[in-house]
Design an enzyme around this catalytic site. Structure first.
Site, PDB file in Angstrom:
ATOM      1  CB  SER A 142      -0.905   0.002   1.230  1.00 41.22           C
ATOM      2  OG  SER A 142      -1.535   1.253   1.411  1.00 41.22           O
ATOM      3  CE1 TYR A 167      -4.407  -2.052   4.576  1.00 35.73           C
ATOM      4  CE2 TYR A 167      -3.741   0.184   4.021  1.00 35.73           C
ATOM      5  CZ  TYR A 167      -4.090  -1.086   3.633  1.00 35.73           C
ATOM      6  OH  TYR A 167      -4.139  -1.401   2.295  1.00 35.73           O
TER       7      TYR A 167
END
Length: 350
Positions: A142, A167
Site C-alpha cells: 500500500s 494498517y
C-alpha cells in the site's frame, strides 16, 4: 497458469480474477467474505463470475457456472490447516495475494483484525509458498507505507520506516516478511504498493463511493483537510493490467545489489517492490468537482481537519514499473469517475 487469487470477492481481487479468466488461466479464488462492509456487494461480485452464493455459504469448493476455468472457496487465511490442505492438493503455479483487512481508520477501532488477517494470514501464505513452491508470489502492499515521508513523488528508493497507522505497519511488515522468505528460501516475490484505487464495484468505505451515495441522497459529505488533500487516484483497470503483467515477470534478484547503501526496492534475493499508481496526484476538492459535474448535482461540503492516520498527499513515482513491464495508466479521472457512476446507478438503480 494455475493461479490462486486471494481476496477474490474484494474490489481489486474481483477485477483481477475477471482478467485472468478472460486470458485463459486456471483460477482458484479465495476469500473469507467477512462483514467489514456489505457482504451483498461481495456476493454480487462473485455472482458476476458465476459463483452461487448458496454454495459459498456452505463452505465448499465451488465451480463457476459461467467459466470452466474458475473455482472459488470461502476460507480465512488464519485457518492454517485448511490452507495447507488447499496448497497441497492444488499445486499452484502462482499466488496473487490481494486479501487483507483494509482501511486506515478501521485499524484504529479494531487493531486485532489487522494482525490476524494481514500478518498471521500473510505468514500462512508465505509458509505454503515455501512448502509447495510457486513460480511467483505477488502481493498487495500500500502507498500507506510511506507514512511521514514528505518527499514527492514517493519512490521505492525512499525509506519507509515511519508508518502512521496500524494498517500501514502491517503492509510494511508484509514487505519485510516477503524479503526474508525470498532470501532464505528463494521464493520469487513482488510487492505492489497500490495508490488510491477506484472504479466500478469499488469499496463502500472509499471516498468516491461515499461521496456519490451522499450527494445522490442529498446528504452532506465530509471533506477532510478542508479539501486540500492530494491523492494519486488510480483506476482499477490500470491496476489490474499492471498486476497481470507482473504475475508473468517474477524477479530473479539483482547481482549488482550492494548493502552500502542498500536499495530498499530490490535485493540479491528474487524480491522486488513497485509503486502502482497513476503518477498524477489530484486535489480532493477538484475530485469532488468532477463528481458533481457528472452527477449534475452540487455537494454539501462539510470541511473538516485531517483525520488521525491520514497523510496530506500521495504521489507515485512509477518510472521503474514503466521501465520493467511497460506499465502505462490510460484512464483519466473524469473517464474513471464517469464509469464508476454509471456502474453505481445501474447497480443501485439510482
Amino acid at each position: 497458469m494455475k493461479i490462486l487469487v486471494t481476496g477474490a470477492a474484494g474490489f481489486i481481487g474481483f477485477h483481477t480474477v475477471s482478467r485472468l479468466i478472460e486470458r485463459g488461466d486456471e483460477v482458484l479464488g479465495l476469500d473469507s467474505v467477512n462483514t467489514y462492509y456489505d457482504i451483498n456487494l461481495k456476493y454480487s461480485r462473485l455472482a458476476e463470475s458465476g459463483i452461487a452464493r448458496e454454495e459459498v455459504e456452505h463452505g465448499v469448493l465451488v465451480s463457476s457456472n459461467r467459466f470452466q476455468n474458475y473455482r472459488f472457496v470461502r476460507l480465512c487465511l488464519e485457518e492454517r490447516d485448511a490452507l495447507i490442505s488447499l496448497f497441497e492438493r492444488e499445486k499452484f503455479d502462482v499466488v496473487c495475494h490481494l486479501a487483507a483487512q483494509a482501511g486506515v481508520r478501521y485499524s484504529l477501532e479494531n487493531p486485532h483484525a489487522y494482525i490476524d488477517a494481514n500478518v498471521v494470514g500473510f505468514m500462512n501464505i508465505l509458509e505454503n509458498c515455501r512448502r509447495f513452491p510457486v513460480r511467483h508470489l505477488v502481493y498487495a502492499s500500500s502507498s500507506s507505507v510511506y507514512g511521514l515521508n514528505e518527499t514527492m513523488p514517493f519512490s521505492t528508493a525512499h525509506p519507509v520506516d515511519h508508518p502512521i497507522s496500524l494498517y500501514a505497519a502491517t503492509k510494511r511488515a508484509n514487505e519485510l516478511m516477503a524479503h526474508t522468505y525470498s532470501y532464505l528460501y528463494g521464493i520469487p516475490s513482488t510487492g505492489l504498493r497500490f495508490f488510491t484505487v477506484y472504479g466500478p464495484w469499488g469499496r463502500p468505505d472509499m471516498a468516491l463511493f461515499l461521496y456519490t451515495k451522499a450527494i445522490l441522497e442529498g446528504r452532506p459529505i465530509n471533506v477532510y483537510n478542508y479539501g486540500e488533500m492530494r491523492r494519486d487516484f488510480t483506476y482499477v483497470d490500470d491496476i489490474v493490467a499492471g498486476v497481470v503483467r507482473i504475475l508473468d515477470h517474477p524477479p530473479s534478484g539483482s547481482p549488482a545489489w550492494r548493502g552500502a547503501p542498500p536499495d530498499p526496492a530490490s535485493s540479491p534475493a528474487p524480491y522486488r517492490i513497485y509503486n502502482m499508481g497513476s503518477g498524477t496526484p489530484v486535489r480532493l476538492s477538484d475530485f469532488i468537482d468532477v463528481i458533481e459535474e457528472i452527477l449534475g448535482k452540487k455537494a454539501q461540503r462539510n470541511l473538516l481537519p485531517m483525520q488521525p492516520g491520514d497523510v496530506p498527499a500521495t504521489w507515485a513515482d512509477i518510472a521503474d514499473l514503466a521501465r520493467d513491464i511497460g506499465y502505462c495508466p490510460t484512464v483519466g479521472i473524469k473517464e474513471g469517475i464517469t464509469r464508476f457512476i454509471e456502474w453505481y446507478r445501474a447497480y443501485y438503480r439510482r
